[in-house]
Design an enzyme around this catalytic site. Structure first.
Site, PDB file in Angstrom:
ATOM      1  N   GLU A  82      38.538  -2.476  20.745  1.00 54.08           N
ATOM      2  CA  GLU A  82      38.239  -3.937  20.460  1.00 54.08           C
ATOM      3  C   GLU A  82      37.256  -4.317  21.378  1.00 54.08           C
ATOM      4  O   GLU A  82      37.200  -4.342  22.539  1.00 54.08           O
ATOM      5  CB  GLU A  82      39.556  -4.489  20.649  1.00 54.08           C
ATOM      6  N   LYS A 182      42.824  -8.776  12.524  1.00 48.60           N
ATOM      7  CA  LYS A 182      43.750  -8.698  13.308  1.00 48.60           C
ATOM      8  C   LYS A 182      44.690  -9.957  13.353  1.00 48.60           C
ATOM      9  O   LYS A 182      44.143 -11.094  12.968  1.00 48.60           O
ATOM     10  CB  LYS A 182      43.169  -9.144  15.113  1.00 48.60           C
ATOM     11  N   CYS A 215      45.391  -4.078  19.596  1.00 50.94           N
ATOM     12  CA  CYS A 215      45.666  -4.892  21.052  1.00 50.94           C
ATOM     13  C   CYS A 215      47.103  -5.629  20.913  1.00 50.94           C
ATOM     14  O   CYS A 215      48.085  -4.882  20.726  1.00 50.94           O
ATOM     15  CB  CYS A 215      44.469  -5.774  21.381  1.00 50.94           C
TER      16      CYS A 215
END
Length: 519
Positions: A82, A182, A215
Site C-alpha cells: 500500500e 479500501k 491494511c
C-alpha cells in the site's frame, strides 16, 4: 499508516528452492516486495500531473526491477505494498495529480498495456500492466484512483469526484482482472470510503481464486472476514502500510495469526520505513511462514517462496466455532489445567470476575493483580512468580488461564493480562484478549510496553472462555520472530493455545479475539 526514502538495491530472499514457473503439482511460487518508497518532499503542495508522474515513475522503475527479479526466480504472482507508488501524507486536493482513472466494471475486458488509448489518466496502471505482460506474471499493486460523480448524486463530494485507495490485480497477459477500493481507511483524509464494501476476487491457473483487501481492513468483518466466508477462499493478497504496535499488533505477528485463524495463505507486502515503525512482510501458510522484519537498515526486500495451493477447509472450522458459540455460557466459572498436553484436563475452581489465583507445588499463592496500559487499553494483569504455576485473571465476562513452566530461569518479568472491551484509540473495535507478555522491566508499570528481545524459554498452556469464534493466536519470539503452537483450538467451551518450549525467548503468547458484533 505510512513510509520514505530513495536509494534501493535490488535484493531478494529466495525462501525455498524452486524450478520453473509452474512449480510442483499442488504448489505455486509467490513473491512479495517490501518497498521503501521515494516520497514527495512536500506532499501537501499541489503539483502538476507531469511532476506527479515523474515521482511515481521512480518508484515504478524499482517495481519493474523487482518484477523481473521475481519472474527469474519462478514467481507466478507478485504483490506490492500500500502507498508504494505515490506515498502518503497528502491532502484531498494535493493527491489529485497522482490519481489514475480505473473503470470499476467489466473486469477482464481491458488490457491497459495493449489498449492505453481507451481511458485518460491511466499511465500508472499502464506501466503495471506492461510489467505483468512482459514478465508473464500476475501482479497486485496499490495506487490512488479517481471516479467522477455528479454533485447532485447522494454522497458525491463537493469537488465532484470520488478518490479511492485502490488495489489492482493484473493477469499474466496484462489484463485488469479485479479492483478493490479500501473500505476501512486509517486516518486517510485524501480518500473516500466506497458506498458498499468491495468483494474483490480474481482467478489464476496455478492456485485458483484469490481475494484481496488492504491494511486496516484485516481487523474488521467487512470485507475481510465476509469475503473469506462467502467464497471459502484459501488465497489472499494483502498490500499494507502497517505501523508495528507491540506486543499484540506487529505486522508479521498478526499476518501469521490471520493466516492461522482462517486457514488461508496470505501474500502480505508492507511498506519499509523503520523510523515510522513500518516493516514486516511475508508469505504465510497456516503452518509455515517466510517473513522479513528489519528495523535496522533501509532498502527494499523481495521474498520468494513456494507454498502449497490448498489449506484446510475454513468452513469446517467456522461451523465448529459457531457450534461452540451456541453452547456458550455467560459466567466466568471454569477451570484450570493440570497438564501441558493437548488433552486440556479441566477441573472446577472458584473464581470471581477481576480476580486472580496461582497454585504452586504444595502451597497456594495469590500474586497481586494490577492494572497497566497495553496498546492504549487498560489491561488487568497478574505476574508470573516462580519457576512454574497456574494463573487466572478475569475482566467482565472473560477469564484467562495459564499453566506454565519456565525451562530456563531468568530475571525477566512476565505477566498474564486480560482485556474485554471496546478499543477506542486509532480505530474503534471490540477486543477480547488473553495475553502472556514479557514486561519492559522488573516493575509492574512496565508490563504492556513494547519489547523486542527476551531470553526466557517457557512451556505453557493458555486458554480463555472467549465469547467470539474469531480468535487470532499470537506467538511472537525474541527479535520479532515467529513460532507455531503445538496445539490450539476449542475444548470445553474454551479456546486454548499450548507450546512446549518456544524456539527463542518468548515475547508474546496471546489469544486476540475480535467480537465484531460489538464494534
Amino acid at each position: 499508516m505510512v513510509a520514505v526514502c530513495w536509494k534501493l538495491p535490488i535484493c531478494f530472499l529466495l525462501c525455498q528452492a524452486v524450478s520453473g514457473g509452474a512449480g510442483r503439482d499442488g504448489h505455486y511460487v509467490a513473491a512479495v516486495y517490501e518497498h521503501e518508497s521515494i516520497l514527495s518532499p512536500a506532499p501537501a503542495a499541489r503539483v502538476e500531473r507531469r511532476a506527479a508522474l515523474q515521482l511515481m515513475g521512480r518508484n515504478l522503475d524499482i517495481y519493474e526491477q523487482q518484477v523481473l527479479a521475481a519472474a527469474r526466480q519462478g514467481a507466478q504472482i507478485i504483490v506490492f505494498p500500500e502507498d508504494g507508488i505515490h506515498g502518503f501524507n497528502f491532502t484531498r486536493s494535493s493527491i489529485y495529480p497522482y490519481l489514475d482513472f480505473i473503470p470499476y466494471s467489466h473486469p477482464g475486458k481491458w488490457n491497459p498495456c495493449r489498449e492505453p488509448y481507451l481511458y485518460n489518466d491511466t499511465e500508472v496502471v499502464q506501466r503495471l500492466s506492461c510489467m505483468a505482460l512482459q514478465n508473464k506474471i500476475f501482479l497486485v499493486a496499490n495506487l490512488g484512483t479517481k471516479q467522477p460523480c455528479e454533485r447532485r448524486e447522494p454522497r458525491c463530494p463537493p469537488d465532484g469526484r470520488f478518490q479511492f485507495n485502490t488495489n489492482v490485480a493484473l493477469g499474466a497477459d496484462g489484463a485488469l482482472l479485479a479492483t478493490y477500493r479500501k473500505h476501512n481507511l486509517y486516518f486517510e483524509s485524501a480518500f473516500d470510503t466506497p458506498a458498499q464494501p468491495d468483494h474483490a476476487l480474481f482467478d489464476t491457473p496455478f492456485a485458483g481464486t484469490f481475494g484481496m483487501f488492504t491494511c486496516f481492513d484485516i481487523l474488521f468483518y467487512e470485507p475481510a472476514v465476509s469475503l473469506i466466508r462467502q467464497y471459502n477462499l484459501k488465497q489472499i493478497v494483502y498490500p499494507t502500510a502497517w505501523m508495528n504496535q507491540l506486543p499484540l499488533l506487529s505486522a508479521v505477528e498478526f499476518q501469521q495469526a490471520f493466516s492461522t485463524a482462517f486457514n488461508v495463505n496470505i501474500l502480505a507486502a508492507n511498506i519499509h520505513h523503520p523510523t515510522l515503525g513500518m516493516t514486516g512482510s511475508g508469505i504465510y501458510t497456516p503452518v509455515k511462514s517466510f517473513i522479513y522484519h528489519n528495523m535496522e537498515s533501509y532498502g527494499g526486500k523481495l521474498i520468494v517462496a513456494e507454498i502449497p495451493v490448498t489449506t484446510a477447509d475454513y468452513k469446517t472450522n467456522l461451523e465448529s466455532n459457531e457450534r461452540f458459540r451456541e453452547n456458550l455460557h455467560g459466567s466466568c466459572r471454569t477451570s484450570t489445567s493440570t497438564s501441558l498436553d493437548d488433552e486440556v484436563c479441566f477441573k472446577e475452581q472458584e473464581e470471581t470476575a477481576g480476580g486472580v489465583s496461582e497454585k504452586g507445588e504444595g502451597k497456594e499463592q495469590s500474586p497481586p493483580s494490577f492494572y497497566a496500559e497495553m496498546m492504549y487499553d487498560n489491561f488487568t494483569f497478574v505476574p508470573l512468580w516462580g519457576e512454574k504455576g497456574e494463573l487466572q485473571v478475569c475482566a467482565n465476562s472473560l477469564c484467562c488461564y495459564l499453566n506454565y513452566q519456565k525451562a530456563v530461569l531468568t530475571d525477566e518479568l512476565y505477566a498474564l493480562g486480560v482485556f474485554d472491551g471496546l478499543h477506542t484509540v486509532h480505530g474503534t473495535y471490540y477486543v477480547q484478549a488473553c495475553a502472556l507478555v514479557k514486561c519492559g522491566g522488573l516493575s509492574f508499570s512496565t508490563c504492556g510496553q513494547e519489547v523486542t528481545d527476551a531470553t526466557a524459554l517457557i512451556d505453557f498452556q493458555l486458554w480463555g472462555n472467549m465469547s467470539t469464534p474469531y480468535i487470532f493466536p499470537l506467538l511472537l519470539t525474541s527479535g520479532i520472530t515467529l513460532d507455531f503452537a503445538d496445539h490450539m483450538g476449542w475444548k470445553n467451551n474454551h479456546y486454548f493455545l499450548s507450546k512446549n518450549r518456544t524456539s527463542a525467548g518468548l515475547l508474546t503468547a496471546a489469544l486476540y479475539g475480535r467480537w465484531y458484533e460489538k464494534d
